[in-house]
Design a protein around this motif. Structure first.
Motif, PDB file in Angstrom:
ATOM      1  N   CYS A  89      15.881 -31.080 -28.869  1.00  7.07           N
ATOM      2  CA  CYS A  89      16.771 -30.684 -29.962  1.00  7.07           C
ATOM      3  C   CYS A  89      18.075 -31.491 -29.915  1.00  7.07           C
ATOM      4  O   CYS A  89      18.401 -32.095 -28.891  1.00  7.07           O
ATOM      5  CB  CYS A  89      17.044 -29.188 -29.892  1.00  7.07           C
ATOM      6  SG  CYS A  89      18.239 -28.710 -28.638  1.00  7.07           S
TER       7      CYS A  89
ATOM      8  N   CYS B 276      20.391 -30.995 -26.954  1.00 13.46           N
ATOM      9  CA  CYS B 276      19.902 -31.403 -25.625  1.00 13.46           C
ATOM     10  C   CYS B 276      19.754 -32.927 -25.504  1.00 13.46           C
ATOM     11  O   CYS B 276      19.373 -33.411 -24.433  1.00 13.46           O
ATOM     12  CB  CYS B 276      18.567 -30.727 -25.336  1.00 13.46           C
ATOM     13  SG  CYS B 276      18.703 -28.945 -25.123  1.00 13.46           S
TER      14      CYS B 276
ATOM     15  N   CYS C 130      15.675 -26.747 -23.700  1.00 13.77           N
ATOM     16  CA  CYS C 130      16.347 -25.439 -23.737  1.00 13.77           C
ATOM     17  C   CYS C 130      15.440 -24.332 -24.267  1.00 13.77           C
ATOM     18  O   CYS C 130      15.854 -23.188 -24.367  1.00 13.77           O
ATOM     19  CB  CYS C 130      17.619 -25.508 -24.574  1.00 13.77           C
ATOM     20  SG  CYS C 130      17.306 -25.708 -26.337  1.00 13.77           S
TER      21      CYS C 130
HETATM   22 ZN   LIG Z   1      17.356 -27.977 -26.686  1.00 12.58          ZN
END
Ligand SMILES: [Zn+2]
Ligand SMILES: [Zn+2]
Ligand SMILES: [Zn+2]
Length: 151
Positions: free
Chosen positions: A147, A150, A110
Motif C-alpha cells: 500500500c 508502506c 500492514c
Molecule cells: Zn500497508
C-alpha cells in the motif's frame, strides 16, 4: 447469472434486519450470535474468527462457539468466507439478495485491506466452462501488494 453484479458495499444493515434473517430461518438468536453480527456490521472488511473473538466482550463465549456460529452463518448465506492465504478463514457480512461476490486488495506489509468491485469479464468464465465442458464455473481471487503508506 448474477455473479458479476456488484451492489455498493458497506451499506450498513440494521441489526434488527440481521436478527430477523436469523429468525426467518428458525434459528435461535443467541447472545454470541447477535454479538458476532454486531461486530461484523461494524467492520467493512473480512474478519478472522480470532479477530471476532478478540472484539467480543470477555467471557461471552469461547472460540469454538465462534467457529460453530460462523459455520452456521455461512450456511445461511449471511456471511461469506474469504481466504487471504494465511490459513485463517475470514468472514464478511453479505447483503440480503446479494451473492457477496467481490475481491480484496491486501497489503502484504500492514495487512490493510481495500474492497475491490472490479471483476473479470464474464466471457472468461464462459470460455473456461465451454473449453472444459464445465457448468456453473465461478472463481475466488484476492489481490496482494504494498500500500502507499508502506512503500
Ligand atoms: Zn500497508
Ligand atoms: Zn469485502
Ligand atoms: Zn470476481
Amino acid at each position: 447469472m448474477k455473479a458479476h453484479q456488484h451492489s455498493p458495499r458497506h451499506r450498513r444493515q440494521e441489526l434488527s434486519t440481521l436478527t430477523g434473517r436469523l429468525r426467518q430461518q428458525a434459528r435461535k438468536i443467541t447472545g454470541p450470535r447477535q454479538a458476532i453480527l454486531k461486530i461484523l456490521r461494524a467492520h467493512p472488511h473480512p474478519l478472522a474468527s480470532r479477530e471476532i473473538f478478540a472484539a467480543l466482550p470477555k467471557g461471552l463465549c469461547d472460540l469454538a462457539t465462534i467457529y460453530r456460529a460462523m459455520h452456521l452463518l455461512e450456511e445461511m448465506k449471511m456471511v461469506k468466507r474469504f481466504d487471504f492465504g494465511d490459513g485463517a478463514a475470514r468472514f464478511e457480512l453479505v447483503e440480503e439478495g446479494d451473492d457477496g461476490h467481490h475481491h480484496h486488495l491486501v497489503c502484504t506489509k500492514c495487512s490493510g485491506v481495500i474492497e475491490i468491485d472490479e471483476c473479470f469479464p464474464a466471457e472468461i468464465e464462459k470460455r473456461i466452462a465451454a473449453k472444459n465442458r464445465f457448468k456453473a464455473v465461478s472463481h475466488k481471487l484476492e489481490f496482494f501488494g504494498i500500500c502507499p503508506d508502506c512503500q
